[in-house]
Write a protein that holds these residues in place. Structure first.
Motif, mmCIF file in Angstrom:
data_model
loop_
_atom_site.group_PDB
_atom_site.id
_atom_site.type_symbol
_atom_site.label_atom_id
_atom_site.label_comp_id
_atom_site.label_asym_id
_atom_site.label_seq_id
_atom_site.Cartn_x
_atom_site.Cartn_y
_atom_site.Cartn_z
ATOM 1 N N GLU A 149 0.825 -1.205 0.000
ATOM 2 C CA GLU A 149 0.000 0.000 0.000
ATOM 3 C C GLU A 149 0.860 1.256 0.000
ATOM 4 O O GLU A 149 0.542 2.254 -0.651
ATOM 5 N N ILE A 150 1.971 1.216 0.724
ATOM 6 C CA ILE A 150 2.898 2.352 0.735
ATOM 7 C C ILE A 150 3.430 2.610 -0.669
ATOM 8 O O ILE A 150 3.503 3.757 -1.129
ATOM 9 N N ILE A 151 3.789 1.543 -1.361
ATOM 10 C CA ILE A 151 4.309 1.682 -2.728
ATOM 11 C C ILE A 151 3.255 2.268 -3.653
ATOM 12 O O ILE A 151 3.524 3.205 -4.423
ATOM 13 N N ARG A 152 2.043 1.743 -3.575
ATOM 14 C CA ARG A 152 0.964 2.247 -4.437
ATOM 15 C C ARG A 152 0.707 3.725 -4.182
ATOM 16 O O ARG A 152 0.584 4.530 -5.119
ATOM 17 N N ARG A 153 0.628 4.100 -2.905
ATOM 18 C CA ARG A 153 0.338 5.491 -2.572
ATOM 19 C C ARG A 153 1.474 6.422 -3.004
ATOM 20 O O ARG A 153 1.235 7.544 -3.457
ATOM 21 N N ALA A 154 2.714 5.954 -2.839
ATOM 22 C CA ALA A 154 3.853 6.775 -3.248
ATOM 23 C C ALA A 154 3.827 7.027 -4.741
ATOM 24 O O ALA A 154 4.063 8.154 -5.207
ATOM 25 N N ARG A 155 3.533 5.993 -5.521
ATOM 26 C CA ARG A 155 3.467 6.155 -6.973
ATOM 27 C C ARG A 155 2.287 7.050 -7.369
ATOM 28 O O ARG A 155 2.401 7.897 -8.261
ATOM 29 N N GLU A 156 1.160 6.881 -6.684
ATOM 30 C CA GLU A 156 0.003 7.736 -6.973
ATOM 31 C C GLU A 156 0.292 9.198 -6.635
ATOM 32 O O GLU A 156 -0.262 10.112 -7.261
ATOM 33 N N ALA A 157 1.156 9.415 -5.650
ATOM 34 C CA ALA A 157 1.534 10.766 -5.259
ATOM 35 C C ALA A 157 2.605 11.348 -6.173
ATOM 36 O O ALA A 157 3.053 12.484 -5.960
ATOM 37 N N GLY A 158 3.033 10.571 -7.168
ATOM 38 C CA GLY A 158 4.015 11.062 -8.131
ATOM 39 C C GLY A 158 5.451 10.856 -7.751
ATOM 40 O O GLY A 158 6.355 11.412 -8.389
ATOM 41 N N ARG A 159 5.698 10.041 -6.731
ATOM 42 C CA ARG A 159 7.080 9.765 -6.327
ATOM 43 C C ARG A 159 7.686 8.744 -7.278
ATOM 44 O O ARG A 159 7.187 7.631 -7.399
ATOM 45 N N SER A 160 8.747 9.145 -7.953
ATOM 46 C CA SER A 160 9.303 8.309 -9.023
ATOM 47 C C SER A 160 10.635 7.659 -8.669
ATOM 48 O O SER A 160 11.241 6.997 -9.513
ATOM 49 N N TYR A 161 11.120 7.845 -7.438
ATOM 50 C CA TYR A 161 12.405 7.252 -7.070
ATOM 51 C C TYR A 161 12.315 5.725 -7.143
ATOM 52 O O TYR A 161 11.239 5.135 -6.993
ATOM 53 N N PRO A 162 13.445 5.056 -7.385
ATOM 54 C CA PRO A 162 13.443 3.587 -7.415
ATOM 55 C C PRO A 162 13.047 3.007 -6.059
ATOM 56 O O PRO A 162 13.380 3.580 -5.011
ATOM 57 N N ILE A 163 12.344 1.881 -6.085
ATOM 58 C CA ILE A 163 11.937 1.200 -4.860
ATOM 59 C C ILE A 163 12.424 -0.238 -4.890
ATOM 60 O O ILE A 163 12.164 -0.974 -5.844
#
Length: 229
Positions: A61-75
């Motif tokens: 869920e953290i990953i999904r929310r980060a991507r939805e928020a426009g965070r593009s750094y590698p995970i």
């Protein structure tokens, strides 16, 4: 480089933080999903290392929310040895790679560096630009085949500029990605590092690898080899 580590196992979290700091990273960390979710969306980072089995807010869920928020750094996700389905779900949620627990610190750093290179469009561990070769694995610099000595922070500044070659990088961005959150930050120190790098890389001032854009920041302008852009 700045890393975000989200891991609820205290011993493992501290181990990862120690390894990352030893490799020259500034590190922010969270011990649970709530704090991790906030930091993943709001903090500045070059890469995030996220455990999938987090309490309160799962890693997926953290990953999904980060991507939805426009965070593009590698995970890079951390997962259990038998969690093949979690690996797939993590990658589909927006992660870039995974590491199975338990793991060796050398593999962690190798995967982190590979993800950072890829995010900057580099395919090799040796970043080549003009007559310069920065080896991100050995953390060495050569210029026209001759070794050049760098301090730890000079290496970090140069590495960051090369990974973002052609882009304008502000002093505040360099500060955020070089220093720990609780460190005192002085933009004048960045100017000192840039001046030192210029004197070591371009002593006669004719190559102009680092361009200063007044009021905006710095840009690395030496070309990459063909196929590495």
């Amino acid at each position: 480089m700045r890393a975000l580590v989200i891991e609820d196992d205290a011993a493992l979290r501290e181990q990862i933080i120690e390894v990352m700091k030893g490799a020259g990273f500034a590190v922010d960390s969270a011990a649970n999903g709530i704090d991790g979710n906030f930091m993943a969306e709001e903090y500045s980072a070059d890469i995030a290392i996220i455990d999938l089995g987090l309490p309160e807010v799962p890693g997926l869920e953290i990953i999904r929310r980060a991507r939805e928020a426009g965070r593009s750094y590698p995970i890079l996700i951390l997962t259990a040895r038998d969690g093949w389905q979690s690996k797939v779900e993590g990658l589909e949620a927006g992660a870039d790679d995974y590491l199975v627990k338990p793991f060796h610190k050398e593999e962690l750093i190798a995967r982190v560096r590979a993800l950072l290179r890829r995010s900057g469009g580099w395919s090799q561990a040796k970043l080549t630009s003009g007559p310069l070769v920065l080896d991100t694995s050995a953390q060495t610099l050569t210029l026209s085949g001759h070794p050049v000595e760098l301090t730890s922070y000079e290496f970090r500044v140069l590495n960051y500029l090369l990974l973002h070659a052609g882009k304008v990088i502000s002093k505040s961005e360099l500060n955020e990605h070089l220093y720990a959150e609780d460190s005192e930050r002085d933009s004048n120190v960045i100017e000192v590092f840039i001046r030192r790098l210029r004197s070591k890389i371009d002593p006669d001032g004719t190559g102009n690898p680092i361009t200063t854009l007044r009021g905006a920041g710095y840009r690395w302008d030496w070309p990459r080899p063909e196929g590495d852009d």
